[in-house]
Motif scaffolding. Sequence first.
Motif, PDB file in Angstrom:
ATOM      1  N   GLN A 140       0.851  -1.183   0.000  1.00  0.00           N
ATOM      2  CA  GLN A 140       0.000   0.000   0.000  1.00  0.00           C
ATOM      3  C   GLN A 140       0.888   1.234   0.000  1.00  0.00           C
ATOM      4  O   GLN A 140       1.855   1.305   0.761  1.00  0.00           O
ATOM      5  N   LEU A 163       1.460   5.596  -0.035  1.00  0.00           N
ATOM      6  CA  LEU A 163       0.960   6.954   0.154  1.00  0.00           C
ATOM      7  C   LEU A 163       1.844   7.881  -0.655  1.00  0.00           C
ATOM      8  O   LEU A 163       3.039   7.628  -0.843  1.00  0.00           O
ATOM      9  N   GLU A 200      -0.524  -0.305  -4.599  1.00  0.00           N
ATOM     10  CA  GLU A 200      -1.892   0.205  -4.564  1.00  0.00           C
ATOM     11  C   GLU A 200      -1.880   1.546  -3.842  1.00  0.00           C
ATOM     12  O   GLU A 200      -1.453   1.636  -2.684  1.00  0.00           O
ATOM     13  N   LEU A 201      -2.327   2.592  -4.528  1.00  0.00           N
ATOM     14  CA  LEU A 201      -2.363   3.903  -3.893  1.00  0.00           C
ATOM     15  C   LEU A 201      -3.531   3.959  -2.918  1.00  0.00           C
ATOM     16  O   LEU A 201      -4.688   3.825  -3.306  1.00  0.00           O
ATOM     17  N   ALA A 202      -3.216   4.173  -1.646  1.00  0.00           N
ATOM     18  CA  ALA A 202      -4.251   4.196  -0.616  1.00  0.00           C
ATOM     19  C   ALA A 202      -4.483   5.588  -0.047  1.00  0.00           C
ATOM     20  O   ALA A 202      -5.570   5.875   0.456  1.00  0.00           O
ATOM     21  N   LEU A 203      -3.463   6.468  -0.116  1.00  0.00           N
ATOM     22  CA  LEU A 203      -3.581   7.775   0.536  1.00  0.00           C
ATOM     23  C   LEU A 203      -2.735   8.808  -0.185  1.00  0.00           C
ATOM     24  O   LEU A 203      -1.580   8.548  -0.543  1.00  0.00           O
ATOM     25  N   LYS A 230      -7.547  10.467  -6.604  1.00  0.00           N
ATOM     26  CA  LYS A 230      -8.677   9.824  -5.943  1.00  0.00           C
ATOM     27  C   LYS A 230      -9.668   9.289  -6.962  1.00  0.00           C
ATOM     28  O   LYS A 230     -10.207   8.181  -6.814  1.00  0.00           O
ATOM     29  N   THR A 234      -8.016   6.095  -8.588  1.00  0.00           N
ATOM     30  CA  THR A 234      -7.651   4.923  -7.787  1.00  0.00           C
ATOM     31  C   THR A 234      -8.590   4.640  -6.626  1.00  0.00           C
ATOM     32  O   THR A 234      -8.524   3.554  -6.042  1.00  0.00           O
ATOM     33  N   CYS A 250      -8.331   6.248  -3.811  1.00  0.00           N
ATOM     34  CA  CYS A 250      -7.560   6.507  -2.602  1.00  0.00           C
ATOM     35  C   CYS A 250      -8.222   7.586  -1.749  1.00  0.00           C
ATOM     36  O   CYS A 250      -9.123   8.295  -2.196  1.00  0.00           O
ATOM     37  N   VAL A 271      -0.510   4.297   5.976  1.00  0.00           N
ATOM     38  CA  VAL A 271      -1.031   3.109   5.303  1.00  0.00           C
ATOM     39  C   VAL A 271      -0.365   1.901   5.946  1.00  0.00           C
ATOM     40  O   VAL A 271       0.537   2.039   6.771  1.00  0.00           O
TER      41      VAL A 271
END
Length: 347
Positions: A25, A27, A49-52, A70, A73, A75, A100
């Motif tokens: 994950q 950021l 995986e872009l989470a933030l 956002k 993805t 996020c 993350v």
Amino acid sequence: MIFRQLFDDVSSTYTYVLADEVCKQALVIDPVFSRARRDLALLDELGLELALVVDTHAHADHITAAWLLKQKTGCRIASAKAIGAKYVDDYLEDGQLFGVDGVRMKAIATPGHTDGCMSYVLEDQSMVFTGDALLIRGCGRSDFQQGNAHKLFESITQRLFALPDDCLVYPAHDYNGRNVSSIGEEKAFNARVGAGANETDFVEYMMAMKLPHPKLIDEAVPANLRSGCPQDGKLPEEPDWADIHLSYAGVPEVDHEWLEHHMGEVTVLDVRLDEEIKETPAAGVLIDVQIPLDQLRDRVAELPTDKPIVALCRSGRRSAMAVNILREKGFDRVASLSRGLLSVSGH
């Protein structure tokens, strides 16, 4: 930890990607709207995986890509509560922990450049991302956007200089090619606030600066208060002739599966050498034009202009250069076959 420092040469902005090697994950700190495709390409190539997405402040010199990322993805967006930007999921306050899986950070309020400036330090205090509060051998200006030199002096000397001397400093900008410093270095050598400078030294220095008004402030700040969302709320246009993905090297690519289903809709250009083609025919791919790469600049007139062009070679390296050449020559609907004929069964 996976760590990448990216640069936008137009605004001299650094964007940072952090991710745990196991959790995958990511950021991203301070992304630039015009560089979003580059950032997404890097994340894709690294399998992240872009989470933030996190902004250090409402920048005056570029538009953030937070909203755009956002939309692409799913996020979350985080920024200082003091900014009050729209579309933010996590409003950060001083001392708040966030992050993350595998990457945890602490928010430090560092106002003075703007009221909403935040710095972000890793939980182990090995790295701090200082936005425009503390720059390498300098600091953010304090003459607009609620700037206050007294607050900035306190933010730097009481908050950031309280971190360990070996904590690495990663700013939001640098205009002289420098990319990293440390708290110890800045305490000793910062031209504005280092080497024992007191508040009077600093404030007088900052008041004596006569800097031009930021060129994009009237556009950038309102956009950044919307987390980078355009006024019309629409995503920027993408190529519509193919399922294009951009490599981190900046090359538009299509994969073999897409080409297999759209072969009659494009001109397939083979840029391999004649002897290669004799030894290894492009099985399953209908070649429309064959021009070796070293001859392409002189023979572009042989290419039809009524269809997009997909260039291919053995591995996708030479066809990437072919795409660059064709774009230089005015072809705008061009792409490289990702991994070339290596992506085709039997090659």
